[in-house]
Design a protein around this motif. Structure first.
Motif, PDB file in Angstrom:
ATOM      1  N   TYR A  38       0.860  -1.183   0.000  1.00  0.00           N
ATOM      2  CA  TYR A  38       0.000   0.000   0.000  1.00  0.00           C
ATOM      3  C   TYR A  38       0.898   1.234   0.000  1.00  0.00           C
ATOM      4  O   TYR A  38       2.108   1.139   0.205  1.00  0.00           O
ATOM      5  N   GLY A  39       0.321   2.369  -0.271  1.00  0.00           N
ATOM      6  CA  GLY A  39       1.071   3.598  -0.519  1.00  0.00           C
ATOM      7  C   GLY A  39       2.207   3.917   0.425  1.00  0.00           C
ATOM      8  O   GLY A  39       3.343   4.102   0.003  1.00  0.00           O
ATOM      9  N   VAL A  54      11.950  10.297  -1.940  1.00  0.00           N
ATOM     10  CA  VAL A  54      10.612  10.007  -2.455  1.00  0.00           C
ATOM     11  C   VAL A  54       9.570  10.267  -1.376  1.00  0.00           C
ATOM     12  O   VAL A  54       9.663   9.753  -0.272  1.00  0.00           O
ATOM     13  N   SER A  55       8.569  11.059  -1.741  1.00  0.00           N
ATOM     14  CA  SER A  55       7.488  11.354  -0.801  1.00  0.00           C
ATOM     15  C   SER A  55       6.204  10.683  -1.282  1.00  0.00           C
ATOM     16  O   SER A  55       6.079  10.308  -2.453  1.00  0.00           O
ATOM     17  N   GLU A  56       5.266  10.549  -0.374  1.00  0.00           N
ATOM     18  CA  GLU A  56       3.974   9.973  -0.748  1.00  0.00           C
ATOM     19  C   GLU A  56       3.312  10.814  -1.824  1.00  0.00           C
ATOM     20  O   GLU A  56       2.622  10.284  -2.691  1.00  0.00           O
ATOM     21  N   GLY A  57       3.561  12.126  -1.793  1.00  0.00           N
ATOM     22  CA  GLY A  57       2.971  13.024  -2.785  1.00  0.00           C
ATOM     23  C   GLY A  57       3.420  12.735  -4.205  1.00  0.00           C
ATOM     24  O   GLY A  57       2.715  13.053  -5.160  1.00  0.00           O
ATOM     25  N   SER A  58       4.580  12.129  -4.367  1.00  0.00           N
ATOM     26  CA  SER A  58       5.030  11.778  -5.713  1.00  0.00           C
ATOM     27  C   SER A  58       4.646  10.350  -6.079  1.00  0.00           C
ATOM     28  O   SER A  58       4.565  10.003  -7.255  1.00  0.00           O
ATOM     29  N   ILE A  59       4.379   9.531  -5.081  1.00  0.00           N
ATOM     30  CA  ILE A  59       4.056   8.126  -5.336  1.00  0.00           C
ATOM     31  C   ILE A  59       2.615   7.939  -5.799  1.00  0.00           C
ATOM     32  O   ILE A  59       2.353   7.233  -6.771  1.00  0.00           O
ATOM     33  N   TYR A  60       1.664   8.569  -5.126  1.00  0.00           N
ATOM     34  CA  TYR A  60       0.255   8.308  -5.434  1.00  0.00           C
ATOM     35  C   TYR A  60      -0.150   8.685  -6.862  1.00  0.00           C
ATOM     36  O   TYR A  60      -0.829   7.891  -7.529  1.00  0.00           O
ATOM     37  N   PRO A  61       0.259   9.845  -7.378  1.00  0.00           N
ATOM     38  CA  PRO A  61      -0.096  10.140  -8.780  1.00  0.00           C
ATOM     39  C   PRO A  61       0.522   9.133  -9.754  1.00  0.00           C
ATOM     40  O   PRO A  61      -0.117   8.744 -10.734  1.00  0.00           O
ATOM     41  N   LEU A  62       1.734   8.692  -9.474  1.00  0.00           N
ATOM     42  CA  LEU A  62       2.389   7.714 -10.335  1.00  0.00           C
ATOM     43  C   LEU A  62       1.676   6.364 -10.272  1.00  0.00           C
ATOM     44  O   LEU A  62       1.467   5.713 -11.297  1.00  0.00           O
ATOM     45  N   LEU A  63       1.285   5.944  -9.078  1.00  0.00           N
ATOM     46  CA  LEU A  63       0.527   4.693  -8.943  1.00  0.00           C
ATOM     47  C   LEU A  63      -0.789   4.774  -9.707  1.00  0.00           C
ATOM     48  O   LEU A  63      -1.193   3.807 -10.363  1.00  0.00           O
ATOM     49  N   ALA A  64      -1.459   5.925  -9.650  1.00  0.00           N
ATOM     50  CA  ALA A  64      -2.719   6.095 -10.383  1.00  0.00           C
ATOM     51  C   ALA A  64      -2.484   5.994 -11.891  1.00  0.00           C
ATOM     52  O   ALA A  64      -3.261   5.341 -12.602  1.00  0.00           O
ATOM     53  N   ARG A  65      -1.403   6.601 -12.389  1.00  0.00           N
ATOM     54  CA  ARG A  65      -1.085   6.499 -13.821  1.00  0.00           C
ATOM     55  C   ARG A  65      -0.765   5.054 -14.202  1.00  0.00           C
ATOM     56  O   ARG A  65      -1.178   4.574 -15.257  1.00  0.00           O
ATOM     57  N   THR A  74      -5.411  -3.210  -8.206  1.00  0.00           N
ATOM     58  CA  THR A  74      -5.513  -2.945  -6.770  1.00  0.00           C
ATOM     59  C   THR A  74      -6.540  -3.864  -6.127  1.00  0.00           C
ATOM     60  O   THR A  74      -7.402  -4.434  -6.791  1.00  0.00           O
ATOM     61  N   PHE A  75      -6.390  -3.973  -4.825  1.00  0.00           N
ATOM     62  CA  PHE A  75      -7.393  -4.659  -4.010  1.00  0.00           C
ATOM     63  C   PHE A  75      -7.363  -4.016  -2.632  1.00  0.00           C
ATOM     64  O   PHE A  75      -6.378  -3.393  -2.246  1.00  0.00           O
ATOM     65  N   ARG A  76      -8.438  -4.147  -1.919  1.00  0.00           N
ATOM     66  CA  ARG A  76      -8.518  -3.588  -0.559  1.00  0.00           C
ATOM     67  C   ARG A  76      -8.394  -4.723   0.443  1.00  0.00           C
ATOM     68  O   ARG A  76      -8.920  -5.813   0.243  1.00  0.00           O
ATOM     69  N   ALA A  77      -7.671  -4.425   1.525  1.00  0.00           N
ATOM     70  CA  ALA A  77      -7.502  -5.401   2.599  1.00  0.00           C
ATOM     71  C   ALA A  77      -7.580  -4.669   3.927  1.00  0.00           C
ATOM     72  O   ALA A  77      -7.221  -3.487   4.016  1.00  0.00           O
ATOM     73  N   PRO A  78      -8.046  -5.351   4.974  1.00  0.00           N
ATOM     74  CA  PRO A  78      -8.148  -4.706   6.282  1.00  0.00           C
ATOM     75  C   PRO A  78      -6.788  -4.202   6.761  1.00  0.00           C
ATOM     76  O   PRO A  78      -5.747  -4.788   6.487  1.00  0.00           O
ATOM     77  N   SER A  79      -6.821  -3.107   7.489  1.00  0.00           N
ATOM     78  CA  SER A  79      -5.620  -2.542   8.090  1.00  0.00           C
ATOM     79  C   SER A  79      -5.283  -3.308   9.359  1.00  0.00           C
ATOM     80  O   SER A  79      -6.164  -3.602  10.165  1.00  0.00           O
ATOM     81  N   ALA A  80      -4.013  -3.623   9.529  1.00  0.00           N
ATOM     82  CA  ALA A  80      -3.575  -4.326  10.751  1.00  0.00           C
ATOM     83  C   ALA A  80      -3.793  -3.472  11.992  1.00  0.00           C
ATOM     84  O   ALA A  80      -3.940  -3.996  13.092  1.00  0.00           O
ATOM     85  N   SER A  81      -3.806  -2.147  11.808  1.00  0.00           N
ATOM     86  CA  SER A  81      -3.983  -1.251  12.952  1.00  0.00           C
ATOM     87  C   SER A  81      -5.446  -1.022  13.293  1.00  0.00           C
ATOM     88  O   SER A  81      -5.758  -0.268  14.215  1.00  0.00           O
ATOM     89  N   GLY A  82      -6.357  -1.668  12.550  1.00  0.00           N
ATOM     90  CA  GLY A  82      -7.782  -1.527  12.840  1.00  0.00           C
ATOM     91  C   GLY A  82      -8.425  -0.344  12.146  1.00  0.00           C
ATOM     92  O   GLY A  82      -9.606  -0.083  12.345  1.00  0.00           O
ATOM     93  N   GLY A  83      -7.678   0.381  11.335  1.00  0.00           N
ATOM     94  CA  GLY A  83      -8.227   1.517  10.602  1.00  0.00           C
ATOM     95  C   GLY A  83      -8.999   1.053   9.383  1.00  0.00           C
ATOM     96  O   GLY A  83      -9.312  -0.133   9.232  1.00  0.00           O
ATOM     97  N   PRO A  84      -9.290   1.995   8.501  1.00  0.00           N
ATOM     98  CA  PRO A  84     -10.025   1.629   7.284  1.00  0.00           C
ATOM     99  C   PRO A  84      -9.195   0.700   6.402  1.00  0.00           C
ATOM    100  O   PRO A  84      -7.968   0.653   6.517  1.00  0.00           O
ATOM    101  N   ARG A  86      -6.988  -0.817   3.498  1.00  0.00           N
ATOM    102  CA  ARG A  86      -5.929  -0.190   2.707  1.00  0.00           C
ATOM    103  C   ARG A  86      -6.009  -0.663   1.265  1.00  0.00           C
ATOM    104  O   ARG A  86      -6.383  -1.800   0.984  1.00  0.00           O
ATOM    105  N   LYS A  87      -5.596   0.230   0.368  1.00  0.00           N
ATOM    106  CA  LYS A  87      -5.555  -0.091  -1.051  1.00  0.00           C
ATOM    107  C   LYS A  87      -4.159  -0.627  -1.374  1.00  0.00           C
ATOM    108  O   LYS A  87      -3.168   0.081  -1.246  1.00  0.00           O
ATOM    109  N   TYR A  88      -4.103  -1.881  -1.766  1.00  0.00           N
ATOM    110  CA  TYR A  88      -2.841  -2.529  -2.109  1.00  0.00           C
ATOM    111  C   TYR A  88      -2.687  -2.585  -3.628  1.00  0.00           C
ATOM    112  O   TYR A  88      -3.678  -2.699  -4.353  1.00  0.00           O
ATOM    113  N   TYR A  89      -1.445  -2.533  -4.068  1.00  0.00           N
ATOM    114  CA  TYR A  89      -1.118  -2.593  -5.489  1.00  0.00           C
ATOM    115  C   TYR A  89      -0.373  -3.887  -5.780  1.00  0.00           C
ATOM    116  O   TYR A  89       0.488  -4.297  -5.011  1.00  0.00           O
TER     117      TYR A  89
END
Length: 127
Positions: A38-39, A54-65, A74-84, A86-89
């Motif tokens: 994930y991101g 490398v910052s997250e700000g440069s990674i996410y637009p590139l991943l979208a492209r 992509t697929f979504r999987a539960p967060s280990a920390s109990g949060g929403p 996560r989008k995995y690539y």
């Protein structure tokens, strides 16, 4: 810090940033090939490899492209920390082919640049 030293450090950082910008997509594909991520994991993994610029700000637009180009899905999987969730690539077949071709191109390019930079017709010491 002395002004000239600061200018050289800034120039070196700018060069490094430009070089990285040209291969960041390949670096991300290589990390995804190791395992789906994930991101934020990309930022951590690249920093661990010495690419802390490398910052997250440069990674996410590139991943979208890359997703639009069909190189990753992509697929979504539960967060280990109990949060929403996560989008995995993960790589697609096209992503694997792109990575393979990109690795070959990178090796050819770095060999050519290495020969050029190591060429010293004046007979002085290479640095």
């Amino acid at each position: 810090m002395h002004r000239m030293t600061m200018e050289l450090a800034t120039a070196a950082d700018q060069r490094r940033s430009q070089l990285l910008r040209g291969v960041l997509d390949l670096c991300l594909l290589a990390k995804i090939a190791e395992r789906p991520c994930y991101g934020y994991e990309f930022t951590e993994a690249l920093a661990a490899d010495g690419l802390e610029l490398v910052s997250e700000g440069s990674i996410y637009p590139l991943l979208a492209r890359m997703e639009r180009a069909g190189l990753v899905d992509t697929f979504r999987a539960p967060s280990a920390s109990g949060g929403p969730p996560r989008k995995y690539y993960r790589l697609t077949d096209a992503g694997r082919a792109e990575l393979s071709g990109g690795r070959a191109a990178w090796r050819h390019f770095t060999e050519a640049v290495g020969r050029t930079l190591d060429n010293n017709p004046t007979g002085g010491t290479n640095t």
